[in-house]
Design an enzyme around this catalytic site. Sequence first.
Site, PDB file in Angstrom:
ATOM      1  N   LYS A 164      31.276  41.933  44.032  1.00  0.00           N
ATOM      2  CA  LYS A 164      32.215  40.827  43.787  1.00  0.00           C
ATOM      3  C   LYS A 164      32.021  39.789  44.890  1.00  0.00           C
ATOM      4  CE  LYS A 164      36.958  39.489  42.969  1.00  0.00           C
ATOM      5  NZ  LYS A 164      36.739  38.196  43.651  1.00  0.00           N
ATOM      6  N   ARG A 206      33.870  30.609  40.727  1.00  0.00           N
ATOM      7  CA  ARG A 206      33.374  30.986  39.401  1.00  0.00           C
ATOM      8  C   ARG A 206      32.859  29.739  38.692  1.00  0.00           C
ATOM      9  NH1 ARG A 206      35.414  35.073  35.999  1.00  0.00           N
ATOM     10  NH2 ARG A 206      33.832  35.478  34.402  1.00  0.00           N
TER      11      ARG A 206
END
Length: 527
Positions: free
Chosen positions: A228, A233
Site C-alpha cells: 500500500k 490515487r
Amino acid sequence: MKAFTELYAALDETTRTNAKVAAMAGYFAAAPPADAAWAAHFLSGNRPKRLIPARRLAGWAGERAGVPEWLFGECHQAVGDLAETVALLLDGGPGAGGSLAHWVEERLLALRGLDEEAQRAAVVAAWSELDGRQIFVWNKLITGAFRVGVSRRLVLRALARATDIDAATLAHRLMGGWRPSADAWRRLIAPDTRDADLSRPYPFCLAHPLAGEPDELGEVDAWQAEWKWDGIRAQLIRRSGQVFLWSRGEELVTDRFPELAEAGRLLPDGTALDGELVAWRDGAPLPFGELQRRIGRKQLGRRILDEVPAALVAYDLLEDGGEDARGLPLDERRRRLEKLVAGLPANQVLRLSPTVDADGWQELAARRDEARRRGAEGLMLKRRDSPYGVGRQRGAWWKWKVDPYTVDAVLLYAQRGHGRRASLYTDYTFAVWDGDALVPFAKAYSGLTDAEIRQVDQFVRRHTRERFGPVRSVEPRLVFELAFEGISRSTRHKSGVAVRFPRMARWRRDKKAEAADTLETVKGLLD
C-alpha cells in the site's frame, strides 16, 4: 429554490437511509432538468468556491439585523455555523420561488464578477426575498460550506431509483469534468450508454480497513497482496491519441505531471490504468511530503522536477483495447496488466506494483512488517476473483496497514469545534519537550469519546492562561497519546517535522506533563 430547500430539510431531519434515498429520488423525478443537475452536483459533495469572505458576510448580516459586531461574534460562537447564525438573526422574506438553477446561475455565480458594494446589494436583496430556511441554504452555498448527511453512494442509489439506470453507469457518467446543466442531465439519464467524453475516468474502487485478523478471510491463496503506497490515487488514460491523468478527487492533473503525460503516450490506445501517483527516485518512493512540494507549486521549474520526480505505480487495468475490463476477475486483469507493462519500453515513470507472495498469513504478516522500510503504509489484500467495483465495497478489497506511530504529547492550545461541537473546545494543538520548552508539533480533533470531550472542555475553561481570538492557551497538564500514519521533515513547522493524519489514541491520565515525549524522540521516528 423552495423544492430544493424542502429536500435539504427532509435530509437533515432524518437519519434513516431509506428515507433519504426516497426523498432524493422523489426530487430528481419531479425537478426540471437543470435543477436536478445542480442538486445532484451539490448533494454529491461538490461545492462552489467561497464567493464572499466570511467576515464581510457577517458584517452585512449584523448591519441588517441591527446587531453590533461583538454580539454577532458571540452568537456565531454559540451557534458554530455562519450560515445558521445569519438565518437565525435575519427576519427573512416571504419565501422565494424560482428554480434552483436560476438561483445558482443567475444569483449565486454572478456574485463572482461584482465589486464589494454590488455584492452587498445582491446578497441583501436575496435575504429580503428568501425565508429563514432558504437563507440558511443560500448562505451555505455562498460560503462554500454546503453539506448534508448523504454520501455519494446514496445519491447514486436515489438517481438509479429515479431514472431506472444502473448506479455503476451513473457513477461513471458523473466522473471527471461533469458540469451541471439541463443538457448534462439529459445525457446523464439517457438510455444510450456510449460516452463521447474521451477523458472520462472510471469510478475508483476503494478498500475498507482490515479490523480483525487476516486469517478470518480464509485461505491466503485466495488473495492477492501488494504494497500500500503512500501517494495520490490516480488513473492514467490514453484514448484517441490523447493522454489524461485524473486524481481520485476527480481533478485533471495531466499538466502537473509532464513525465507521466509522456509515459502515457507509450500506452496502447484505449487503455486506462489505476495506480498510485508517488514521488519516486533511485528505485524507491519518497515521503508523501516531497510529493506535496510538487502539488503546491503553480509553476514547475526544472529544479523541482529533478528533485521530486513522479511515477505511477500501476496495480489495475480498467480499460483494455477500448473495452471496459472492470467486470473481469482480478487475476485476469492482473495478467493483462503484466503483459501490457512488459511490452512497454523500459522507463522509471510507469511501474508495475509488485505482488507480495507468502505461504500463509503468518509469513505475510512478517512481510507486512517490512512496509515502512520500503516506504509503504502496509499491504493491500484483494480477492483474486473480484471484479473492479464502484466506491467502497466491503469484502473484496482490504487495506492492512502497519500500526501507526505514537507519541505522548501535552495539550497546549484549544479551540471550539463546529456544528454540534460549536459550544465545546474540541480542536487541540499538542506539543512535545525540546529542553525545558514545549514545542507544538501536531493538531488533532478526533479520537475522544463525547464524555472525554466534555471533561477536556471543562479543563480548558478552568485552566486558560491566555486567549488569542478563538484560541485558548491552557496550562500544560494533560497528556494524550497521539497516533499518526507518517512523519516527514518540514521547514514550515517550528518543530521541524510534519505528521500525517494525527488523532488522539487515548488520554494518558497516568502520565504527568513532564513525562511526555521529546522532540528528539519524535525526530528519531524519521529514521
